[in-house]
Motif scaffolding. Structure first.
Motif, PDB file in Angstrom:
ATOM      1  N   ALA A 164       0.825  -1.198   0.000  1.00 26.96           N
ATOM      2  CA  ALA A 164       0.000   0.000   0.000  1.00 26.96           C
ATOM      3  C   ALA A 164       0.857   1.246   0.000  1.00 26.96           C
ATOM      4  CB  ALA A 164      -0.907   0.010   1.231  1.00 26.96           C
ATOM      5  N   SER A 165       0.257   2.323  -0.464  1.00 29.06           N
ATOM      6  CA  SER A 165       0.953   3.601  -0.402  1.00 29.06           C
ATOM      7  C   SER A 165       1.099   4.007   1.060  1.00 29.06           C
ATOM      8  CB  SER A 165       0.157   4.660  -1.166  1.00 29.06           C
ATOM      9  OG  SER A 165       0.009   4.284  -2.519  1.00 29.06           O
ATOM     10  N   PRO A 166       2.220   4.622   1.434  1.00 31.14           N
ATOM     11  CA  PRO A 166       2.415   4.999   2.823  1.00 31.14           C
ATOM     12  C   PRO A 166       1.493   6.144   3.229  1.00 31.14           C
ATOM     13  CG  PRO A 166       4.160   5.903   1.451  1.00 31.14           C
ATOM     14  CD  PRO A 166       3.345   4.997   0.566  1.00 31.14           C
ATOM     15  N   GLY A 167       1.291   6.276   4.524  1.00 34.25           N
ATOM     16  CA  GLY A 167       0.556   7.424   5.025  1.00 34.25           C
ATOM     17  C   GLY A 167      -0.924   7.209   5.218  1.00 34.25           C
ATOM     18  N   TRP A 168      -1.385   5.978   5.380  1.00 33.98           N
ATOM     19  CA  TRP A 168      -2.787   5.744   5.666  1.00 33.98           C
ATOM     20  C   TRP A 168      -3.123   6.282   7.056  1.00 33.98           C
ATOM     21  CZ3 TRP A 168      -6.259   1.598   3.395  1.00 33.98           C
ATOM     22  CH2 TRP A 168      -5.895   1.300   2.077  1.00 33.98           C
ATOM     23  N   LEU A 214     -20.253   2.842   1.199  1.00 29.99           N
ATOM     24  CA  LEU A 214     -19.377   3.744   0.434  1.00 29.99           C
ATOM     25  C   LEU A 214     -18.040   3.047   0.220  1.00 29.99           C
ATOM     26  CD1 LEU A 214     -18.782   6.639  -0.732  1.00 29.99           C
ATOM     27  CD2 LEU A 214     -17.808   7.154   1.515  1.00 29.99           C
ATOM     28  N   THR A 215     -17.551   3.060  -1.024  1.00 33.32           N
ATOM     29  CA  THR A 215     -16.272   2.432  -1.347  1.00 33.32           C
ATOM     30  C   THR A 215     -15.365   3.453  -2.021  1.00 33.32           C
ATOM     31  OG1 THR A 215     -17.303   0.264  -1.636  1.00 33.32           O
ATOM     32  CG2 THR A 215     -15.123   0.570  -2.594  1.00 33.32           C
ATOM     33  N   VAL A 216     -14.113   3.491  -1.574  1.00 31.45           N
ATOM     34  CA  VAL A 216     -13.102   4.383  -2.149  1.00 31.45           C
ATOM     35  C   VAL A 216     -11.979   3.531  -2.721  1.00 31.45           C
ATOM     36  CG1 VAL A 216     -11.456   6.247  -1.706  1.00 31.45           C
ATOM     37  CG2 VAL A 216     -13.647   6.203  -0.486  1.00 31.45           C
ATOM     38  N   ASP A 217     -11.645   3.775  -3.980  1.00 35.26           N
ATOM     39  CA  ASP A 217     -10.551   3.074  -4.653  1.00 35.26           C
ATOM     40  C   ASP A 217      -9.275   3.892  -4.459  1.00 35.26           C
ATOM     41  OD1 ASP A 217      -8.754   1.828  -6.336  1.00 35.26           O
ATOM     42  OD2 ASP A 217     -10.159   1.634  -8.013  1.00 35.26           O
ATOM     43  N   HIS A 218      -8.316   3.308  -3.723  1.00 37.38           N
ATOM     44  CA  HIS A 218      -7.057   4.017  -3.427  1.00 37.38           C
ATOM     45  C   HIS A 218      -5.978   3.748  -4.472  1.00 37.38           C
ATOM     46  CE1 HIS A 218      -8.844   4.895   0.426  1.00 37.38           C
ATOM     47  NE2 HIS A 218      -8.929   3.616   0.732  1.00 37.38           N
ATOM     48  N   GLY A 219      -6.275   2.914  -5.443  1.00 39.26           N
ATOM     49  CA  GLY A 219      -5.274   2.572  -6.443  1.00 39.26           C
ATOM     50  C   GLY A 219      -4.402   1.424  -5.974  1.00 39.26           C
ATOM     51  N   GLU A 220      -3.597   0.874  -6.870  1.00 39.73           N
ATOM     52  CA  GLU A 220      -2.687  -0.230  -6.578  1.00 39.73           C
ATOM     53  C   GLU A 220      -3.425  -1.432  -5.993  1.00 39.73           C
ATOM     54  OE1 GLU A 220       0.443   1.266  -4.103  1.00 39.73           O
ATOM     55  OE2 GLU A 220       1.289   2.529  -5.677  1.00 39.73           O
ATOM     56  N   GLY A 221      -4.694  -1.594  -6.394  1.00 41.02           N
ATOM     57  CA  GLY A 221      -5.452  -2.758  -5.963  1.00 41.02           C
ATOM     58  C   GLY A 221      -6.082  -2.668  -4.596  1.00 41.02           C
ATOM     59  N   HIS A 222      -6.121  -1.469  -3.992  1.00 42.55           N
ATOM     60  CA  HIS A 222      -6.651  -1.311  -2.640  1.00 42.55           C
ATOM     61  C   HIS A 222      -7.950  -0.512  -2.643  1.00 42.55           C
ATOM     62  CE1 HIS A 222      -2.350  -2.147  -1.949  1.00 42.55           C
ATOM     63  NE2 HIS A 222      -2.796  -2.783  -0.883  1.00 42.55           N
ATOM     64  N   LEU A 223      -8.985  -1.091  -1.985  1.00 43.44           N
ATOM     65  CA  LEU A 223     -10.268  -0.425  -1.846  1.00 43.44           C
ATOM     66  C   LEU A 223     -10.714  -0.459  -0.392  1.00 43.44           C
ATOM     67  CD1 LEU A 223     -10.393  -2.198  -4.749  1.00 43.44           C
ATOM     68  CD2 LEU A 223     -12.577  -1.028  -4.872  1.00 43.44           C
ATOM     69  N   SER A 224     -11.260   0.663   0.080  1.00 46.42           N
ATOM     70  CA  SER A 224     -11.845   0.743   1.414  1.00 46.42           C
ATOM     71  C   SER A 224     -13.356   0.848   1.287  1.00 46.42           C
ATOM     72  CB  SER A 224     -11.330   1.976   2.180  1.00 46.42           C
ATOM     73  OG  SER A 224      -9.997   1.804   2.592  1.00 46.42           O
ATOM     74  N   SER A 225     -14.068   0.109   2.147  1.00 49.40           N
ATOM     75  CA  SER A 225     -15.527   0.182   2.174  1.00 49.40           C
ATOM     76  C   SER A 225     -15.994   0.474   3.591  1.00 49.40           C
ATOM     77  CB  SER A 225     -16.140  -1.135   1.685  1.00 49.40           C
ATOM     78  OG  SER A 225     -15.855  -1.348   0.327  1.00 49.40           O
ATOM     79  N   PHE A 226     -17.065   1.296   3.694  1.00 46.51           N
ATOM     80  CA  PHE A 226     -17.610   1.675   4.998  1.00 46.51           C
ATOM     81  C   PHE A 226     -19.114   1.451   4.996  1.00 46.51           C
ATOM     82  CE2 PHE A 226     -13.907   4.285   4.071  1.00 46.51           C
ATOM     83  CZ  PHE A 226     -13.112   4.059   5.184  1.00 46.51           C
TER      84      PHE A 226
END
Length: 205
Positions: A65-69, A127-139
């Motif tokens: 994952a990209s740093p800084g989550w 709600l789903t957010v696509d963070h790129g590089e194959g990572h998605l967050s859902s709430f």
């Protein structure tokens, strides 16, 4: 004629000016050896700490994952239910974490991305957010304040917790993260889950 003494001949002790024999030399040698041993133990401990992830194959806190989550709820929330990976993809489990967040609590994007979904799933809004590089967050359950296709920044408010919220008490929001299509533990992106290793202190303290 010279007479030899009876019994074995014993060499005279090696004495210094004080006549104390070799005790001073033995003490100095022992102290040096003890200091060397302590230093070796400390160095070995440091090497174990550095090599521990390689020795046990432990993943990095945010693998790939990209740093800084950041935590999606502020301040850092209590985890009411932890991630429970199912033995098989089709078996029961808990594919995310439940973060303590009463209804109305702002939900923030843990990382920059693009809103890929916002809508009802059965009886709750997701709600789903696509963070790129194959990572998605859902709430869920939430009331979104952003729309599909909208780009969001890390820390930006993207929703509020619906009423009632998630969990038995209705006071949580469910956060799930998918990595290349597989659900993973979301906490690994915001906290270091590697085990702690205690090192010996220099000097044996």
């Amino acid at each position: 004629m010279t007479l030899l003494p009876a019994g074995p001949v014993r060499p005279a002790p090696c004495t210094g000016p004080s006549g104390s024999g070799t005790s001073a030399h033995v003490t100095a040698a022992g102290s040096a050896a003890q200091g060397t041993t302590r230093s070796a133990v400390w160095v070995c401990g440091a090497l174990v700490l550095l090599l521990w992830p390689l020795l046990v194959g432990w993943p990095a806190p945010a693998s790939g994952a990209s740093p800084g989550w950041a935590w999606p709820v502020s301040p850092r929330p209590a985890v009411e239910r932890r991630f429970e990976a199912p033995a098989k993809r089709w078996l029961p489990g808990h594919r995310g974490v439940d973060l303590h967040a009463p209804p109305g609590t702002p939900v923030r994007a843990p990382q920059a991305g693009v809103v890929s979904f916002s809508g009802m799933v059965v009886d709750r809004e997701v709600l789903t957010v696509d963070h790129g590089e194959g990572h998605l967050s859902s709430f869920e359950p939430v009331t979104a304040v952003v729309h599909r296709g909208e780009r969001v920044a890390r820390g930006q408010v993207v929703a509020t917790v619906a009423d009632p919220g998630h969990g038995p008490g209705g006071s949580a929001v469910h956060w799930g993260v998918r990595e290349d299509g597989e659900y993973v533990n979301p906490v690994q992106f915001v906290a270091d889950l590697r085990p702690s290793v205690l090192l010996p202190l220099p000097g044996g303290g």
